[in-house]
Write an enzyme that holds these catalytic residues in place. Structure first.
Site, short mmCIF file in Angstrom:
data_model
loop_
_atom_site.label_atom_id
_atom_site.label_comp_id
_atom_site.label_asym_id
_atom_site.label_seq_id
_atom_site.Cartn_x
_atom_site.Cartn_y
_atom_site.Cartn_z
N ALA A 1 0.88 -1.19 0.00
CA ALA A 1 0.00 0.00 0.00
C ALA A 1 0.91 1.23 0.00
O ALA A 1 1.16 1.82 1.03
CB ALA A 1 -0.90 -0.03 1.23
N LYS B 1 7.56 5.93 1.95
CA LYS B 1 8.35 4.74 2.29
C LYS B 1 8.92 4.09 1.02
O LYS B 1 10.01 3.54 1.05
CB LYS B 1 7.51 3.76 3.10
CG LYS B 1 7.11 4.38 4.45
CD LYS B 1 6.19 3.53 5.26
CE LYS B 1 5.67 4.28 6.47
NZ LYS B 1 4.67 5.32 6.13
N ASP C 1 -0.98 0.28 -5.19
CA ASP C 1 -2.04 0.97 -4.46
C ASP C 1 -3.35 0.71 -5.20
O ASP C 1 -3.34 0.42 -6.40
CB ASP C 1 -1.78 2.48 -4.36
CG ASP C 1 -2.46 3.06 -3.13
OD1 ASP C 1 -1.79 3.23 -2.11
OD2 ASP C 1 -3.68 3.33 -3.18
N CYS D 1 -0.15 3.44 11.40
CA CYS D 1 0.02 4.69 12.15
C CYS D 1 -1.16 4.81 13.12
O CYS D 1 -1.81 5.83 13.18
CB CYS D 1 0.14 5.89 11.21
SG CYS D 1 -1.24 6.09 10.09
#
Lengths: 321, 151
Positions: A122, A128, A146, A247
């Site tokens: 993703a 990243k 994605d 996160c």
């Protein structure tokens, strides 16, 4: 210090965070109400940290490199005008990426090397992926995936700005993409699954999660994360490494997901210790009458109050066979 | 995505043009063409067959990095193309001063007579800033909107 409007948190979210953090909740609350620090990551595909530091200091910026082993991580210590970080010449030329320090940690845990075959499940907006490409020195292949065309446009633009040339961008649901690679027989040296999540760790930089937080989202995300992760493990090579990160702080999206795959892949996977330059707290072992594997102590909880950063969760999975 | 992986001969033709125009001798990696004019460089180690197998079942949105566009039989390097090949570019470079750099990076044409033709690589100190199209008394700007700085 810059002022920030006090976050209005949902009562049930507060109740859950108090359960997770206990006496540290007040420190957490204070930290998320303070502004986020201006971290950047030097893009070593285009410039060395020394050269970038010099360029930025010549503009009058005060640069601090907090970690000797990771000179690419830089903190801008002086106050900048709104938008200045994203509109400098050095930014548009792709010499650095604006990224919170906690968000840099999953890739440090993954430790990608040149010539490896790496999947980023993703990958938008590309923070990243660009970090992985830099670690690989543009050698070897990254499959960056994605599901959303809109987000892929942002990803493609960031990869281009950062001079990333070893990446193939695919558009597919993460689980279906894993199914494709299972059928096709492809296996990866490294996989990053920075999972879509409820975003509780982003409160320091945005109040969006405070406004939209909902326990149903947490539960829905947990199901999606389990569905994709169990497939991703199947396309990892023997001795390959998968880093799972979110996160968010909710155990349903973190320890519960890892516990789920530890049960499903008994004797096939283990958790590895995570070596990163931020303070990590161990994963929690029980939550709302669920008890997780002792191994989960090796996962890492990054809290805003410990590192003056966003919040993250990281688990490092090694495939044994 | 209509993506074509160039064969050895076609890649050699691109290298020949790059050498003639900018002194660039070698492209390390696969060269792909999207549509009839946009060129991409892929430095990964996945071969043509494997990329095609993926393409049969999955939407491939991008392979590698966009580095040049074919314009009337010449090559126009993109902003990132000039940076990718910066160690090899030896010809048709226009070095600009700080004021001109700011004009250029804000998207403005540069009103300079160079006596040159076709495309020039714009350079400020050690930074490569893309390509401009030379006409009689100006250099036409191609810096994309999302890569411009405010004056």
């Amino acid at each position: 210090m810059e002022s920030k409007k006090k976050l209005e948190l949902k009562p049930f979210f507060v109740e859950r965070m108090k359960k997770i953090l206990g006496k540290d909740f007040d420190f957490y609350l204070r930290s998320i109400n303070e502004p986020i620090k201006n971290y950047i990551r030097c893009n070593t595909l285009k410039i060395t940290p020394e050269e970038l530091k010099l360029k930025l200091e010549n503009k009058g910026w005060k640069i601090f490199q907090p970690f000797n082993n990771f000179p690419e991580i830089m903190l801008i210590k002086n106050k900048l005008a709104p938008g200045e970080l994203g509109s400098s010449l050095e930014h548009v030329l792709g010499y650095y990426y604006v990224q919170d320090v906690a968000s840099m940690m999953p890739v440090l845990a993954l430790d990608p090397k040149p010539n490896e075959f790496v999947l980023d499940i993703a990958s938008s907006p590309g923070s990243k992926t660009t970090q992985i490409a830099a670690k690989m020195q543009n050698k070897g292949t990254i499959i960056a995936n994605d599901i959303s065309l809109g987000r892929i446009k942002i990803l493609a633009s960031n990869l281009e700005r950062c001079g990333v040339s070893n990446t193939i961008i695919l558009r597919k649901d993460g689980g279906l993409l894993c199914d494709f690679f299972i059928e096709n027989g492809s296996k990866f040296d490294k996989i990053l699954f920075d999972a879509p999540c409820s975003g509780e760790g982003t409160l320091k930089s945005s109040d969006k999660t405070a406004r939209i937080w909902n326990i149903n989202t947490v539960k829905k995300m947990s199901k999606i994360q389990k569905r994709i992760l169990r497939k991703a493990i199947r396309i990892l090579k023997k001795d390959g490494v998968l880093v799972y990160s979110t996160c968010t702080h909710s155990p349903e999206e973190n320890e519960e997901v890892i516990n789920f795959v530890l049960n499903e892949f008994k004797n096939e996977i283990v958790l590895e210790e995570i070596k990163i330059p931020l303070r990590c707290r161990p994963g929690i072992l029980n939550w709302e009458n669920s008890f997780y594997s002792e191994e989960i102590i090796k996962t890492c909880r990054i809290y805003p109050q410990d590192n003056d950063s966003e919040g993250f969760f990281i688990a490092k999975i090694k495939k044994l066979k | 995505m209509s993506l074509k992986i160039l064969n050895k001969e076609e890649k050699r033709e691109i290298e020949k043009k790059l050498k003639e125009q900018f002194g660039i001798k070698k492209i390390n990696g696969l060269v792909l063409m999207r549509g009839k004019e946009r060129l991409f460089l892929f430095s990964g180690n996945l071969n043509e067959d494997k990329i095609k197998k993926i393409e049969e079942k999955v939407n491939v949105e991008r392979v590698g990095i966009y580095f040049a566009k074919v314009v009337e039989d010449k090559l126009k390097l993109s902003l990132d193309g000039t940076q990718l090949f910066k160690s090899q570019i030896t010809k048709n470079i226009l070095e600009v001063n700080e004021e001109q750099m700011k004009e250029w990076m804000s998207g403005s044409d540069l009103f300079i007579k160079t006596g040159k033709k076709d495309f020039l690589v714009i350079k400020y100190k050690e930074d490569f800033l893309g390509c401009g199209k030379v006409s009689e008394n100006k250099i036409r700007n191609f810096v994309p909107k999302n890569r411009r700085i405010k004056k």
